[in-house]
Design an enzyme around this catalytic site. Structure first.
Site, PDB file in Angstrom:
ATOM      1  N   GLY A 462       5.070 -10.943  16.159  1.00  0.00           N
ATOM      2  CA  GLY A 462       5.787  -9.905  16.896  1.00  0.00           C
ATOM      3  C   GLY A 462       5.535  -8.526  16.323  1.00  0.00           C
ATOM      4  O   GLY A 462       6.000  -7.509  16.849  1.00  0.00           O
ATOM      5  N   ASN A 644      -1.134   1.632  12.658  1.00  0.00           N
ATOM      6  CA  ASN A 644      -0.721   1.901  14.039  1.00  0.00           C
ATOM      7  C   ASN A 644       0.701   2.457  14.041  1.00  0.00           C
ATOM      8  O   ASN A 644       1.670   1.694  13.955  1.00  0.00           O
ATOM      9  CB  ASN A 644      -0.792   0.607  14.873  1.00  0.00           C
ATOM     10  N   LYS A 714       0.331  -0.271   2.358  1.00  0.00           N
ATOM     11  CA  LYS A 714       1.403  -0.886   1.566  1.00  0.00           C
ATOM     12  C   LYS A 714       2.223  -1.927   2.313  1.00  0.00           C
ATOM     13  O   LYS A 714       2.889  -2.743   1.691  1.00  0.00           O
ATOM     14  CB  LYS A 714       2.355   0.192   1.052  1.00  0.00           C
ATOM     15  N   GLY A 715       2.240  -1.884   3.629  1.00  0.00           N
ATOM     16  CA  GLY A 715       3.073  -2.854   4.353  1.00  0.00           C
ATOM     17  C   GLY A 715       4.424  -2.269   4.705  1.00  0.00           C
ATOM     18  O   GLY A 715       5.022  -1.511   3.932  1.00  0.00           O
ATOM     19  N   GLU A 718       9.222  -5.015   6.108  1.00  0.00           N
ATOM     20  CA  GLU A 718      10.510  -5.366   5.530  1.00  0.00           C
ATOM     21  C   GLU A 718      11.297  -4.188   4.970  1.00  0.00           C
ATOM     22  O   GLU A 718      12.524  -4.193   4.976  1.00  0.00           O
ATOM     23  CB  GLU A 718      10.303  -6.450   4.466  1.00  0.00           C
TER      24      GLU A 718
HETATM   25 MO1  MOS Z   1       8.995 -12.489   5.597  1.00  0.00          MO
HETATM   26  S1  MOS Z   1      10.915 -12.958   5.123  1.00  0.00           S
HETATM   27  O1  MOS Z   1       8.379 -12.184   4.073  1.00  0.00           O
HETATM   28  O2  MOS Z   1       8.411 -13.857   6.350  1.00  0.00           O
END
Ligand code: MOS
Length: 751
Positions: A462, A644, A714-715, A718
């Site tokens: 997603g 993106n 870096k991502g 989360e």
């Molecule tokens: Mo995510 S909780 O690192 O799948």
């Protein structure tokens, strides 16, 4: 930094149309011939054993095909190995019951309805033992660990420094059980052909699923094919294998017919993982001018009886602020529960709540602005290990967020910013999440028409991963986005690691970029070695691909199709593997075997790599009813290169919205007598709806970091949720003067 023009430009999802028109095949949509339907029988008790089954009524249901229990299939599969190591609870391997809702039987029939009816007619004779639900339940076993034994930190003498500190905060906090509740259920479809097994199952790690299942079924991984082209939400719940998969495979083998399982939503609460409840004890010591002198953080986490699963977020909290004396420790509490697991920012979400609440409490005790307190204790060196941060723009996030939010207009005294019947509160908190990266492989094929195909067993849960892969390839090959086709989510493709830990974009873009560089190099070599082209005799390293052309340094150019004709007679195909810094040399092989391999933000020798953010929230608490509203939230994040910005914005925003739910709504309620989840449905498991979410502003603070990885990624998946719990709790305190240290914050806490 990447120099391409598509990197960093907003792009709509290349799979968006397929998703909204129903053409996207989620695993349970995959077509198999003449499937039988499975329905799970789950335990009605949380602890004890099964004396026996009465299957007479169930067997009489028309269309019934088979009933699997420990009596007839118990020896055919091993228990799944949790990704975190250790052990987990059993299902059909034995007569033991270790938690409520444990899989104890599988009914297979000609239709879903018949399977469900027969499952409801299975009678179970239990030998019941008193179950322990959670913290404080009689019989729950606390496993107290020594600091340093685990992933804990001990720097200086925190105890003595705390005792000597002039200003102190000493407080306890708690967070509840939460379930992911992805819209897509935990489906599994299994089909056997000539001794080989195909599994269609939503997964964050198809190679991991394959490797684990092979072990459980005592098969060769190569004889199992896992397909998960689309995933309807995961958030960690589809990262590790669950017990259901092996039994559905066995059911299909017994019937010699494909078997499809679509469990119910309430079953999803107990057959998969969840976020465990946590408790925390925080002690902060500081000088009167706000410098931290002591930091102690002790955590407790609930887990199942056999599991050692824990998230140990002290790995993050110990390194957020400069402090000479640090002591952290994490303990486990074993109860009669299913084994918990990853859920969005697994360690950081529950552990940053107490730290960032305590920092707010310290700011109040010091009569200091909470941002100023963070500034005074900001650091470019990790206090827990002494290593430098590869980059850290926390205070830039605070500055930009504060400016957008209008923080300077805040009256620091709690309960003073009233608007009619509403008490207004403004709060802020730090978000942090490690910049992780895994190894990955990719295959890129350039066709004579000048189109590219990228194959990589990556996962789009997603997040927009399909689009990230297409952007990277188009950018590197000098093509339009529409000229790139992406295939993912299938163990027939080159391996990519777990789509988790905010690591996937970094891992897969480097692999795709490397394969594309292979294409460029092959085209360039052929061009410079040819006798007649415009690039003959040039240095191949000086040639680039852009806007459909192979180009030389002095403006020489040739269409990519023509260049391809020199390099290959048909298509040109390049396979590449990328092994990021910080992973062992055999990491790629491990991924192919289905084992996790990842370079973690706090695991590297040379630097600590983290993304940071500053989150600001306005709450309004009604003066009489005490209902809490969140009219606006601002998050400013520095996470390196943004591939993106469109989907990145959605990730940050989604994290912030989830944070509103986590702080104010979400909790899985547990009946302490039966150790049973009671609100196991989306009607009663509260999440924010549109009217709970008003203005959400996302600021992407530019950050370049060539040390974290070559592309500087870096991502972002989360970090957006991490600071929200504390920012809201701090705003509620500012509105009301009430410090709520247990989540979720509800009216009754504010009366
Ligand atoms: Mo995510 S909780 O690192 O799948």
């Amino acid at each position: 930094m990447p120099d391409g023009k598509l990197f960093g430009q907003p792009a709509i999802r290349i799979d968006g149309r397929a998703k909204v028109t129903g053409r996207a095949r989620y695993p349970s949509d995959e077509v198999v011939a003449n499937p039988a339907w499975a329905f799970l029988v789950t335990s009605a008790i949380a602890r004890g054993r099964i004396r026996g089954f009465d299957l007479q009524e169930a067997r009489a249901v028309p269309g019934l095909l088979d009933i699997l229990t420990h009596d007839n299939v118990g020896g055919e599969a091993e228990k799944p190995q949790p990704m975190s190591g250790g052990s987990t609870t059993p299902t059909l391997e034995s007569d033991q019951i270790c938690h409520d809702g444990q899989i104890i039987g599988i009914v297979v029939a000609e239709s879903f309805e018949a399977a469900r009816e027969a499952a409801h007619k299975v009678r179970v004779d239990y030998e019941v033992q008193q179950a322990s639900a959670s913290f404080d339940s009689p019989g729950a076993e606390e496993e107290v660990r020594e600091a340093g034994e685990h992933k804990d930190y001990q720097v200086g003498d925190a105890e003595a420094a705390f005792a000597a500190a002039e200003v102190t905060i000493d407080a306890r906090y708690g967070t509840p059980t939460q379930h992911h509740n992805a819209i897509e259920l935990f489906t599994t479809t299994c089909e056997w052909r000539d001794g080989k097994l195909t599994v269609y199952e939503p997964s964050q790690f198809v190679y991991g699923l394959r490797g684990s299942l092979a072990k459980q079924l005592r098969m060769e991984p190569g004889d199992i094919h896992v397909v998960s082209r689309f995933v309807g939400g995961a958030f960690g719940s589809k990262g590790g294998i669950t017990a259901r998969t092996a039994w559905i495979a066995i059911a299909a083998r017994r019937l010699n017919r494909p078997v499809k399982l679509v469990p119910t939503r309430d079953q999803g609460f107990t057959i998969a993982t969840y976020r465990a409840e946590t408790r925390h004890h925080i002690q902060l010591g500081a000088t009167p001018d706000g410098k931290l002198t002591s930091f102690r953080h002790e955590g407790w986490e609930v887990t199942s009886r056999p599991s050692q699963y824990n998230v140990s977020g002290t790995e993050t909290t110990a390194r957020i602020y400069a402090c000479p004396n640090i002591l952290t420790k994490v303990n486990l509490v074993h109860a009669d529960r299913n084994t918990p697991g990853f859920m969005r920012a697994p360690p950081d979400t529950p552990y940053m709540f107490p730290l960032e609440s305590a920092m707010d409490e310290l700011a109040a005790a010091l009569n200091m602005d909470p941002i100023e307190l963070r500034r005074i204790n900001d650091t470019q060196t990790d206090p827990a290990t002494g290593k430098p941060y590869s980059s850290r723009c926390l205070m830039r996030c605070y500055d930009e967020g504060a400016a957008r939010f209008g923080w300077q207009r805040r009256d620091a005294r709690p309960g003073t910013m009233r608007d009619g019947e509403w008490l207004v509160g403004w709060g802020c908190a730090t978000a942090a999440y490690p910049a992780n990266i895994g190894p990955a492989a990719a295959r890129v094929t350039l066709s004579p028409e000048g189109r590219a195909r990228v194959q990589i067993a990556a996962h789009d849960i997603g997040t927009g991963a399909y689009t990230v892969v297409a952007i990277t390839a188009a950018d590197r090959l000098g093509l339009e986005l529409g000229q790139v086709v992406v295939e993912m989510g299938d163990t027939d493709l080159p391996a990519a690691g777990l789509a988790a830990g905010s690591s996937h974009t970094a891992g897969i873009s480097h692999a795709v970029a490397k394969a594309c560089e292979g294409i460029r190099a092959r085209l360039a070599e052929a061009a410079v070695l040819s006798n007649d082209g415009p690039m003959a005799g040039l240095d191949p390293a000086s040639l680039v691909l852009s806007a459909g052309m192979l180009r030389g340094p002095a403006g020489q150019s040739e269409e990519i199709q023509k260049a391809l004709g020199r390099a290959a007679s048909g298509v040109l195909e390049v396979y590449a593997e990328n092994l990021p810094k910080g992973v062992p040399p055999d990491a790629m092989g491990k991924i192919y075997q289905g084992q996790m391999a990842m370079s973690r933000g706090h695991g590297r020798e040379d630097a600590i790599t983290y993304a940071f953010g500053a989150q600001f929230v306005e709450v309004r608490v009604h003066a009489r009813t005490r209902e809490v509203r969140v009219p606006r939230a601002v998050g400013a994040f520095a996470s390196g290169t943004i591939v993106n910005p469109l989907t990145a914005h959605s990730q940050y925003m989604g994290g912030m919205i989830w944070g509103i739910g986590a702080a104010l709504h979400e909790a899985t309620e547990i009946d302490p007598r039966e150790a049973r989840y009671v609100n196991d449905n989306i009607a009663e498991y509260l999440i924010p709806v549109n009217s709970d979410v008003r203005s959400i502003e996302v600021i992407m603070v530019p950050e370049e970091d060539s040390q974290v990885n070559p592309l500087g990624i870096k991502g972002i998946g989360e970090v957006g949720i991490v600071g929200m719990n504390a920012a809201i709790a701090n705003a509620v305190w500012h509105a009301t003067g009430r410090r709520v240290r247990e989540l979720p914050i509800r009216m009754e806490h504010l009366l």
